[in-house]
Every structure is written in structure tokens, then in C-alpha cells.
Design an enzyme around this catalytic site. Structure first.
Site, short mmCIF file in Angstrom:
data_model
loop_
_atom_site.label_atom_id
_atom_site.label_comp_id
_atom_site.label_asym_id
_atom_site.label_seq_id
_atom_site.Cartn_x
_atom_site.Cartn_y
_atom_site.Cartn_z
N LYS A 1 1.47 3.72 -11.45
CA LYS A 1 0.29 2.89 -11.15
C LYS A 1 -0.07 1.99 -12.34
O LYS A 1 -0.61 0.91 -12.16
CB LYS A 1 -0.89 3.76 -10.71
CG LYS A 1 -0.62 4.51 -9.39
CD LYS A 1 -0.37 3.56 -8.21
CE LYS A 1 -0.27 4.30 -6.89
NZ LYS A 1 -0.06 3.42 -5.73
N TYR B 1 3.22 9.64 -11.41
CA TYR B 1 2.28 8.90 -10.55
C TYR B 1 1.42 7.91 -11.36
O TYR B 1 1.47 6.71 -11.10
CB TYR B 1 1.42 9.89 -9.75
CG TYR B 1 0.48 9.21 -8.79
CD1 TYR B 1 0.97 8.52 -7.67
CD2 TYR B 1 -0.90 9.23 -8.98
CE1 TYR B 1 0.11 7.87 -6.80
CE2 TYR B 1 -1.76 8.59 -8.11
CZ TYR B 1 -1.25 7.91 -7.02
OH TYR B 1 -2.10 7.26 -6.16
N ASN C 1 0.80 -1.22 0.00
CA ASN C 1 0.00 0.00 0.00
C ASN C 1 0.85 1.28 0.00
O ASN C 1 0.37 2.33 -0.43
CB ASN C 1 -0.94 -0.03 1.21
CG ASN C 1 -1.55 1.32 1.48
OD1 ASN C 1 -2.47 1.74 0.79
ND2 ASN C 1 -1.00 2.04 2.46
P1 NAD Z 1 -0.84 8.55 2.80
O1 NAD Z 1 0.15 9.56 2.31
O2 NAD Z 1 -1.85 8.94 3.81
O3 NAD Z 1 -0.06 7.25 3.32
C1 NAD Z 1 1.00 6.73 2.60
C2 NAD Z 1 1.65 5.61 3.37
O4 NAD Z 1 2.79 5.19 2.62
C3 NAD Z 1 2.15 6.04 4.75
O5 NAD Z 1 1.90 5.02 5.68
C4 NAD Z 1 3.66 6.20 4.55
O6 NAD Z 1 4.41 5.85 5.69
C5 NAD Z 1 3.94 5.21 3.44
N1 NAD Z 1 5.11 5.63 2.68
C6 NAD Z 1 5.24 6.74 1.92
N2 NAD Z 1 6.51 6.81 1.44
C7 NAD Z 1 7.16 5.71 1.91
C8 NAD Z 1 8.48 5.23 1.78
N3 NAD Z 1 9.41 5.88 1.10
N4 NAD Z 1 8.81 4.07 2.41
C9 NAD Z 1 7.89 3.42 3.12
N5 NAD Z 1 6.63 3.82 3.30
C10 NAD Z 1 6.28 4.97 2.71
O7 NAD Z 1 -1.50 7.99 1.48
P2 NAD Z 1 -2.88 7.24 1.16
O8 NAD Z 1 -3.77 8.20 0.49
O9 NAD Z 1 -3.37 6.46 2.33
O10 NAD Z 1 -2.34 6.27 0.00
C11 NAD Z 1 -2.08 4.91 0.19
C12 NAD Z 1 -1.98 4.28 -1.17
O11 NAD Z 1 -3.21 4.50 -1.89
C13 NAD Z 1 -0.87 4.83 -2.05
O12 NAD Z 1 -0.27 3.78 -2.78
C14 NAD Z 1 -1.61 5.77 -3.00
O13 NAD Z 1 -0.94 5.93 -4.23
C15 NAD Z 1 -2.92 5.03 -3.16
N6 NAD Z 1 -4.05 5.86 -3.60
C16 NAD Z 1 -4.54 6.87 -2.83
C17 NAD Z 1 -5.60 7.63 -3.30
C18 NAD Z 1 -6.20 8.75 -2.50
O14 NAD Z 1 -7.08 9.43 -3.03
N7 NAD Z 1 -5.81 8.95 -1.25
C19 NAD Z 1 -6.16 7.36 -4.54
C20 NAD Z 1 -5.64 6.33 -5.30
C21 NAD Z 1 -4.58 5.59 -4.82
#
Ligand code: NAD
Length: 247
Positions: free
Chosen positions: A159, A155, A90
Site C-alpha cells: 500500500k 500488505y 480496488n
Molecule cells: P474483499 O476481500 O471483500 O474484496 C476484494 C476484491 O478484490 C474482490 O472483489 C476480489 O474479487 C478482488 N480480488 C482479490 N484477489 C484478486 C485477484 N487475484 N484478481 C482479481 N481480483 C481479485 O476486500 P475489501 O475489504 O472490499 O477490500 C477492497 C480494497 O480495499 C483492497 O484493495 C483492500 O486492500 C482495501 N482496504 C480494505 C480495508 C478494509 O478494512 N476492508 C481497509 C483498507 C484497505
């Protein structure tokens, strides 16, 4: 739904990952969450223990882009828990720079964290799962993996690659009873989204037929289903969870 299962969840300290950790614990899994820093991992563990002191949860903070660190951490987990049934990849970062300003180092960084990290964890966990007669690998894609986005090209590119890894590994690992699927979230309200200006989010919400922004729990529920035996004949799927925004 996950009684007796051991799950590793990367990026489990906040947002979608943290909600997934909670959902898996509520469903009786043993969970090992990963974060990028010791401090954020400890904070997440404290919060979970406050919710339920009996939760079977631990945390690590390996550099996911280092195959050595990932291998060392998964070996420690295997030694302690004996097996790993579920891996949720994730952790991820986003980007918004225009191509004209995009730095090569930033493009490489996003590919490293969003794609190479999944290669590293999958490579290490697959033999552990195979030895235990199977397992489930779940990846976090995005709705932009289907149609791209107008800035921050690294990005959506990353993906699209997550979808490629998901479909390829599903084909390769099916014979070892390892299912590989991805969830493609739409607009989900997390820290990642808190940084996106209102002028960008509001018009986006208007494009969602369900008329609302997603919650981290919407994604955690999809991960729970795909991780469970209820999804035992599902592999190679990219499940859109986006209110039909772009499905
Ligand atoms: P967030 O920024 O709240 O959390 C991201 C998580 O990734 C955190 O726990 C952080 O510690 C970890 N992380 C970031 N960089 C890291 C690194 N270098 N090494 C280890 N861990 C790392 O993000 P989120 O919105 O909860 O996103 C989680 C996933 O969902 C991501 O892959 C993101 O691309 C995907 N996503 C999010 C959305 C959205 O709208 N929020 C939409 C589509 C996809």
C-alpha cells in the site's frame, strides 16, 4: 454525478468494490466490474440487475497480473463503449504472517496483486483516457500505508507502493488531464475484515475517534466524489477515510 461516464472497477464483486459499483450506477455511470472468477462476476451482475434491471453494467474476469489479459480486456471495453473515463483499482488481498513465517512466494503474490495489477491497468487505460482528453484513475490504499502494521509486512509495503504510484502517475499524467488519486480506508467491515479475529478488531475500534468501524459505503462515497467533476482540481491526493483512526 457521473452521467455519461464509463467506469471500470476492479475487485467489484464484493465489499468496497461492489458498494462502489452500486454507488456509481446510482449516479448514472456505465460500469464494467472486474472480479477474479467468472462465477463471482456473474453473481454480482445478477444481484445488480435485481436492484435495477436498467443498470448499464457488464463484467469481466481478467488476470490483473497479466499485462496481455488486461490489455485484451480493456481493448474489448474500448471497442464496445468507445471510451473509459474512470478506473478504480480496488482489487486487493491482505496478509497477517509474521516476518519469521512469511514465504517469499506470498510476499511476491501480494505485491503482484496489490501493485503490479495497478501498473498493468494504468498503463493500458492511460492512452485510452489521453485519446479522450482526460480521465480519472483512483487507487485503493489503506491507513496502514501511512504507518505500517505489526505483522503481514507485505500488505502495508504494497500500500506504500500504491501511494507512490498514485503520486508519481499524478505528476506524470496531469499534462494529459488524467487525475490520479487514492483513498486510504481505515477499518471497513467487509469479507476481508470478517476473517480478522475479534480480539484484534475490538481494540482497534477503540482507537477510532468516530467510535465505529467504517462501512463500504463510506469508501464508495469518497470514490464517487473523487471520480466526479467536483474533484476536478484534486490529483496526487491520498484521502484518508478512517474516522481519524490514524490520520
Ligand atoms: P474483499 O476481500 O471483500 O474484496 C476484494 C476484491 O478484490 C474482490 O472483489 C476480489 O474479487 C478482488 N480480488 C482479490 N484477489 C484478486 C485477484 N487475484 N484478481 C482479481 N481480483 C481479485 O476486500 P475489501 O475489504 O472490499 O477490500 C477492497 C480494497 O480495499 C483492497 O484493495 C483492500 O486492500 C482495501 N482496504 C480494505 C480495508 C478494509 O478494512 N476492508 C481497509 C483498507 C484497505
Amino acid at each position: 454525478m457521473l452521467q455519461g461516464k464509463t467506469a471500470v472497477i476492479t475487485g467489484g464483486t464484493r465489499g468496497i468494490g461492489f458498494e462502489t459499483v452500486k454507488k456509481f450506477l446510482e449516479n448514472n455511470a456505465t460500469v464494467i466490474l472486474f472480479g477474479s472468477k467468472e462465477e463471482s462476476v456473474k453473481k454480482a451482475l445478477d444481484e445488480l440487475k435485481k436492484i435495477n434491471n436498467d443498470y448499464d453494467v457488464a463484467g469481466f474476469w481478467p488476470d490483473l497480473t497479466s499485462q496481455e489479459e488486461v490489455e485484451e480486456t480493456f481493448n474489448q471495453i474500448k471497442d464496445k463503449y468507445g471510451k473509459i473515463d474512470i478506473l478504480v483499482n480496488n482489487a486487493g488481498i491482505s496478509a497477517r504472517d509474521s516476518l519469521y513465517d512469511y514465504k517469499l512466494e506470498d510476499f511476491k503474490k501480494i505485491m503482484d496483486i496489490n501493485v503490479t495489477a495497478i501498473f498493468n491497468t494504468s498503463k493500458v487505460v492511460a492512452p485510452i483516457m489521453k485519446e479522450n482528453n482526460g480521465g480519472v484513475i483512483l487507487n485503493t490504499s489503506s491507513m496502514v500505508s501511512i504507518y505500517g502494521q505489526p505483522s503481514g509486512c507485505g500488505y502495508p509495503t504494497s500500500k506504500f507502493a500504491v501511494n507512490g504510484l498514485t503520486k508519481s502517475l499524478a505528476r506524470e499524467l496531469g499534462k494529459d488531464n488524467i487525475r490520479v488519486n487514492a483513498v486510504a480506508p481505515g477499518i471497513i467491515y467487509t469479507d476481508m475484515m470478517k476473517n480478522v479475529p475479534k480480539e484484534i478488531i475490538e481494540p482497534l475500534i477503540k482507537t477510532v475517534p468516530l467510535g465505529r468501524i467504517g462501512k463500504p459505503e463510506d469508501i464508495a462515497n469518497a470514490f464517487l466524489f473523487l471520480a466526479s467533476d467536483m474533484a476536478s482540481y484534486i490529483t496526487g491526493a491520498i484521502l484518508s477515510v478512517d474516522g481519524a483512526a490514524r490520520s
